[in-house]
Scaffold this motif. Structure first.
Motif, PDB file in Angstrom:
ATOM      1  N   GLY A  99       0.423  -0.707   0.251  1.00  0.00           N
ATOM      2  CA  GLY A  99      -0.152  -0.536  -0.132  1.00  0.00           C
ATOM      3  C   GLY A  99       1.100   1.219  -0.218  1.00  0.00           C
ATOM      4  N   THR A 100       0.161   1.998   0.672  1.00  0.00           N
ATOM      5  CA  THR A 100       1.288   3.308   0.641  1.00  0.00           C
ATOM      6  C   THR A 100       2.614   3.630   1.900  1.00  0.00           C
ATOM      7  OG1 THR A 100      -0.672   4.367   2.600  1.00  0.00           O
ATOM      8  CG2 THR A 100      -1.012   5.424   0.424  1.00  0.00           C
ATOM      9  N   THR A 101       2.795   2.494   2.012  1.00  0.00           N
ATOM     10  CA  THR A 101       4.041   2.117   2.822  1.00  0.00           C
ATOM     11  C   THR A 101       4.573   1.954   1.362  1.00  0.00           C
ATOM     12  OG1 THR A 101       3.537  -0.032   3.553  1.00  0.00           O
ATOM     13  CG2 THR A 101       3.251   1.775   5.512  1.00  0.00           C
ATOM     14  N   TYR A 102       4.926   1.038   0.667  1.00  0.00           N
ATOM     15  CA  TYR A 102       5.709   1.413  -0.414  1.00  0.00           C
ATOM     16  C   TYR A 102       6.113   2.156  -0.740  1.00  0.00           C
ATOM     17  CZ  TYR A 102       7.692   0.478  -5.077  1.00  0.00           C
ATOM     18  OH  TYR A 102       8.520   0.340  -6.290  1.00  0.00           O
ATOM     19  N   GLY A 103       7.556   2.307  -0.520  1.00  0.00           N
ATOM     20  CA  GLY A 103       8.865   3.444  -0.713  1.00  0.00           C
ATOM     21  C   GLY A 103       8.963   4.455   0.301  1.00  0.00           C
ATOM     22  N   LYS A 104       8.505   3.442   1.680  1.00  0.00           N
ATOM     23  CA  LYS A 104       8.923   4.248   3.101  1.00  0.00           C
ATOM     24  C   LYS A 104      10.000   3.665   3.549  1.00  0.00           C
ATOM     25  CE  LYS A 104       5.335   5.625   5.772  1.00  0.00           C
ATOM     26  NZ  LYS A 104       4.460   5.522   7.266  1.00  0.00           N
ATOM     27  N   SER A 105      10.970   4.844   3.793  1.00  0.00           N
ATOM     28  CA  SER A 105      12.051   4.315   3.774  1.00  0.00           C
ATOM     29  C   SER A 105      13.085   3.959   5.238  1.00  0.00           C
ATOM     30  CB  SER A 105      13.132   5.419   3.535  1.00  0.00           C
ATOM     31  OG  SER A 105      14.678   4.967   3.663  1.00  0.00           O
ATOM     32  N   ASP A 106      14.103   3.485   6.422  1.00  0.00           N
ATOM     33  CA  ASP A 106      14.658   3.412   6.931  1.00  0.00           C
ATOM     34  C   ASP A 106      15.742   3.686   7.291  1.00  0.00           C
ATOM     35  OD1 ASP A 106      16.039   1.482   5.930  1.00  0.00           O
ATOM     36  OD2 ASP A 106      15.527  -0.074   7.150  1.00  0.00           O
ATOM     37  N   MET A 107      15.737   5.211   6.053  1.00  0.00           N
ATOM     38  CA  MET A 107      16.784   5.467   5.936  1.00  0.00           C
ATOM     39  C   MET A 107      17.313   6.727   7.457  1.00  0.00           C
ATOM     40  SD  MET A 107      18.056   8.657   2.997  1.00  0.00           S
ATOM     41  CE  MET A 107      17.082   9.801   3.701  1.00  0.00           C
ATOM     42  N   GLY A 108      16.650   7.008   7.880  1.00  0.00           N
ATOM     43  CA  GLY A 108      16.947   8.490   8.672  1.00  0.00           C
ATOM     44  C   GLY A 108      16.698   7.365   9.795  1.00  0.00           C
ATOM     45  N   GLN A 109      16.719   6.432  10.496  1.00  0.00           N
ATOM     46  CA  GLN A 109      16.530   5.542  11.222  1.00  0.00           C
ATOM     47  C   GLN A 109      16.718   6.132  13.145  1.00  0.00           C
ATOM     48  OE1 GLN A 109      21.426   4.731  10.627  1.00  0.00           O
ATOM     49  NE2 GLN A 109      20.779   2.960   9.755  1.00  0.00           N
ATOM     50  N   GLY A 110      15.277   6.469  12.342  1.00  0.00           N
ATOM     51  CA  GLY A 110      14.844   7.641  14.101  1.00  0.00           C
ATOM     52  C   GLY A 110      15.733   9.026  14.470  1.00  0.00           C
ATOM     53  N   LYS A 111      16.567   9.281  13.555  1.00  0.00           N
ATOM     54  CA  LYS A 111      17.199  10.573  14.550  1.00  0.00           C
ATOM     55  C   LYS A 111      16.006  11.690  14.407  1.00  0.00           C
ATOM     56  CE  LYS A 111      21.670   9.288  11.925  1.00  0.00           C
ATOM     57  NZ  LYS A 111      22.736   9.504  10.553  1.00  0.00           N
ATOM     58  N   LYS A 112      16.712  12.437  15.434  1.00  0.00           N
ATOM     59  CA  LYS A 112      15.688  13.604  15.634  1.00  0.00           C
ATOM     60  C   LYS A 112      16.272  14.736  14.753  1.00  0.00           C
ATOM     61  CE  LYS A 112      14.529  14.731  19.916  1.00  0.00           C
ATOM     62  NZ  LYS A 112      15.254  15.299  20.936  1.00  0.00           N
ATOM     63  N   VAL A 113      14.785  15.399  14.208  1.00  0.00           N
ATOM     64  CA  VAL A 113      15.014  16.461  13.371  1.00  0.00           C
ATOM     65  C   VAL A 113      14.070  17.352  13.358  1.00  0.00           C
ATOM     66  CG1 VAL A 113      15.347  17.098  10.415  1.00  0.00           C
ATOM     67  CG2 VAL A 113      16.230  14.765  11.440  1.00  0.00           C
ATOM     68  N   ASN A 114      14.733  18.770  13.741  1.00  0.00           N
ATOM     69  CA  ASN A 114      13.610  20.302  13.888  1.00  0.00           C
ATOM     70  C   ASN A 114      13.515  20.728  12.584  1.00  0.00           C
ATOM     71  OD1 ASN A 114      12.920  22.865  14.150  1.00  0.00           O
ATOM     72  ND2 ASN A 114      13.316  21.787  15.980  1.00  0.00           N
ATOM     73  N   VAL A 115      12.530  21.563  11.719  1.00  0.00           N
ATOM     74  CA  VAL A 115      12.569  21.596  11.242  1.00  0.00           C
ATOM     75  C   VAL A 115      11.382  23.012  11.805  1.00  0.00           C
ATOM     76  CG1 VAL A 115      11.505  22.052   8.528  1.00  0.00           C
ATOM     77  CG2 VAL A 115      12.140  19.574   9.307  1.00  0.00           C
ATOM     78  N   GLU A 116      11.940  23.836  11.453  1.00  0.00           N
ATOM     79  CA  GLU A 116      11.561  25.727  11.711  1.00  0.00           C
ATOM     80  C   GLU A 116      11.156  26.208   9.782  1.00  0.00           C
ATOM     81  OE1 GLU A 116      12.239  29.252  12.135  1.00  0.00           O
ATOM     82  OE2 GLU A 116      14.623  28.292  13.277  1.00  0.00           O
ATOM     83  N   TYR A 117       9.766  26.310  10.616  1.00  0.00           N
ATOM     84  CA  TYR A 117       9.530  26.622   8.875  1.00  0.00           C
ATOM     85  C   TYR A 117       8.317  28.145   8.999  1.00  0.00           C
ATOM     86  CZ  TYR A 117       5.761  23.152   8.820  1.00  0.00           C
ATOM     87  OH  TYR A 117       4.889  22.555   9.287  1.00  0.00           O
ATOM     88  N   VAL A 118       7.542  28.791   8.760  1.00  0.00           N
ATOM     89  CA  VAL A 118       7.143  30.378   8.724  1.00  0.00           C
ATOM     90  C   VAL A 118       7.838  31.389   9.287  1.00  0.00           C
ATOM     91  CG1 VAL A 118       4.770  30.508   8.723  1.00  0.00           C
ATOM     92  CG2 VAL A 118       5.613  28.505   8.070  1.00  0.00           C
TER      93      VAL A 118
END
Length: 581
Positions: free
Chosen positions: A110-129
């Motif tokens: 399903g829509t999990t096709y293409g999902k990746s574990d590349m990030g390995q759960g690393k914490k990312v902060n995205v600040e925007y606007v």
């Protein structure tokens, strides 16, 4: 399933076998070995640079390595041929069975096709606007909001632990200007005539705020001096603007995990702690900066200031953090804010800034590098300007806003889905033209329509099949025999579907969500081409009259396209449509 990763694993296994046989020396690093689509599709389905990157460390000729590797690869049932090209590139063709098995994997995942574990759960902060809380969001903020939100969703899809954050710039002089502007509206609410000084915020959006202030406090501050009302009115106005901004973001489907107030940095010791951290590393000193470029000695007044040695971390010049009178510069609270982010333990920080912040990039990266001892990367993405057009003419500014076109103006005209998709049809650092007529146009030249039409076309076929009594649920379609899927147009769609997992990882690695929009347009084009070819080649039609098995096989491929389009649109924050109206 990630076919490119699977074939790369096959290449690595074959290289290890060559090492075991003595055809390659031990100790080689395979990290830079890639498997990707060839530049020219006529050369094959996939290509590897293995021989080229290993030749020098192996002390061998690239072609010799490539020929030995090719002999290994063709032993695998998935590889129908492997041919050496040029100095040592290796082009591979995969058997039809590989492509025929792809729809089953997609329909199963399903829509999990293409999902990746590349990030390995690393914490990312995205600040925007992070717009100043002085008014509604304008069209420039819209692009930053869409880009940042799509990037956050992309990183989440790629296996990262993402925090979406908004930095409220409520600690500077602009909020005092806001308070004074609201006070004028407050006076107007009491039927007083006012004069608007230059630099104030005369937009109609403050009328309601002034009336709300009147409802709350009556005539308490009507004739009071500024020092009595400024702080209370400033807090009231800021809260009102943040409610407005939150409602603007909601129109786009943007939800933040955290709002961080700049004001919370003052009087709490947070700025002092951040600067002390830099001072402890020998990066704070008293000094006098050289005149800025373009300044002459006559109009430059040298003065001693407290400086951050940002040049030690890649900046062009050292930056003042405290003025000669002891007040903090605007850079100091930004340092403290990012110090707080570093202290929260993020593995990666991403800031999305407007184009006018280009000069701020190096100093901010230097600060984060210094604060984290180089351990926390900061990627700053700049979003370029958006030019609005309607009926071939520049779109006029909003009377309600006073000085700019509001986010609401755009969404009211075309809706959130069209707004979001079109804002991602260009790379973030490229200017964007937004034509209200063209983004609603039903043609191939309109990417959002073309992608949505592909999805709707598939669902139209599904509905017709169901009306004919044919089972087309995903579980049934995943089990059909696709061995008859051999036409070049069908295989072209399957090949494009196979690129999806790889594309997700590339887009996430480069922090470029526009790649998702580009890919969806290409996938939709392949689907439309296959559908249209059925007009001339009856055996390619999705509905094969009187042949349920063939119909299900054709629809399985089409439905796989719909699954991937839905996943991609989900990343972009766009709702897939099942019927065009």
């Amino acid at each position: 399933m990630n076919l490119f990763s699977d074939i790369r694993a096959l290449v690595i296994d074959s290289l290890n076998a060559m090492v075991a046989e003595g055809a390659l020396p031990s100790g080689l690093d395979f990290a830079n070995v890639t498997v990707e689509p060839p530049r020219d599709p006529l050369h094959g389905d996939m290509a590897t640079n293995a021989a080229m990157v290993l030749a020098k460390p192996a002390g061998a000729k690239p072609r010799d390595i490539a020929e030995a590797l090719a002999a290994k690869l063709v032993d695998d049932a998935r590889v129908s041929s492997a041919e050496v090209a040029g100095p040592g590139f290796l082009n591979m063709r995969l058997g039809d069975g590989v492509w025929q098995s792809l729809p089953k994997a997609i329909l199963t995942e399903g829509t999990t096709y293409g999902k990746s574990d590349m990030g390995q759960g690393k914490k990312v902060n995205v600040e925007y606007v992070s717009a100043n809380p002085t008014g509604p969001l304008h069209v420039g903020h819209t692009r930053g909001a869409v880009f940042g939100d799509a990037l956050a969703s992309l990183l989440d899809y790629a296996g990262y632990d993402v925090t979406r954050e908004y930095y409220i710039n409520d600690g500077g002089a602009q909020v005092d200007v806001l308070a004074r502007s609201v006070y004028l509206r407050y006076q107007e609410a009491h039927d007083l005539s006012v004069d608007w000084p230059e630099g104030s915020y005369p937009g109609d959006y403050l009328i309601e705020v002034g009336e709300a202030l009147k409802d709350k406090i009556g005539d308490k501050y009507l004739n009071a001096p500024e020092e009595e009302w400024l702080e209370e009115v400033r807090d009231f106005a800021t809260d009102a603007m943040m409610l407005l901004i939150r409602s603007d973001l909601a129109l786009l489907g943007v939800e933040m995990d955290r709002f961080f107030s700049e004001k919370s940095l003052y009087g709490t010791g947070m700025i002092e702690a951040a600067i002390k951290s830099l001072d402890d590393k020998g990066l704070i000193y008293r000094g006098t900066l050289e005149p800025p470029k373009g300044k002459t000695p006559e109009d430059w007044e040298p003065r001693e200031q407290t400086l951050f040695r940002s040049t030690a971390h890649g900046d062009d010049v050292d930056r003042p953090i405290q003025k000669s009178d002891g007040a903090w510069t605007y850079f100091a609270p930004d340092i403290a804010y990012h110090y707080d982010k570093v202290q929260r333990g993020y593995d990666l920080l991403i800031d999305v800034f407007g184009a006018d912040h280009g000069g701020y990039v190096k100093r901010m990266k230097a600060a984060v590098s210094a604060l984290s001892d180089g351990k926390t990367p900061l990627d700053i993405k700049l979003t370029q300007l958006v030019k609005l057009f309607k009926n071939g003419e520049p779109f006029k500014m909003s009377k309600r806003a006073g000085t700019f076109v509001m986010l609401r103006d755009v969404v009211d005209q075309v809706g959130p889905d069209v707004t979001r998709f079109h804002m991602l049809t260009r790379k973030n650092d490229a200017p964007l033209d937004f034509d209200f007529d063209k983004v609603l146009e039903q043609s191939k030249d309109n990417p959002v329509f073309y992608v949505q039409y592909a999805n709707a076309r598939v669902h139209s076929v599904l509905r017709k099949a169901k009306e004919a009594g044919i089972a087309v649920d995903d579980a049934t379609l995943a089990g059909v025999d696709l061995s008859g899927m051999t036409h070049d147009s069908e295989l072209a769609v399957a090949r494009k579907l196979a690129e999806w997992p790889r594309l997700v990882e590339i887009a996430a690695r480069t922090n470029e969500p526009h790649r998702i929009a580009f890919y969806l347009y290409e996938l939709a084009s392949d689907l439309h081409a296959l559908y249209n070819k059925g007009n001339d080649v009856p055996e390619l039609r999705f509905l094969q009259e009187g042949n349920t098995d063939a119909t299900q096989a054709k629809i399985a491929l089409a439905r796989s396209v719909s699954v991937v389009i839905s996943a991609g649109l989900g990343i972009l924050g766009v709702t897939p449509v099942e019927e065009m109206r």
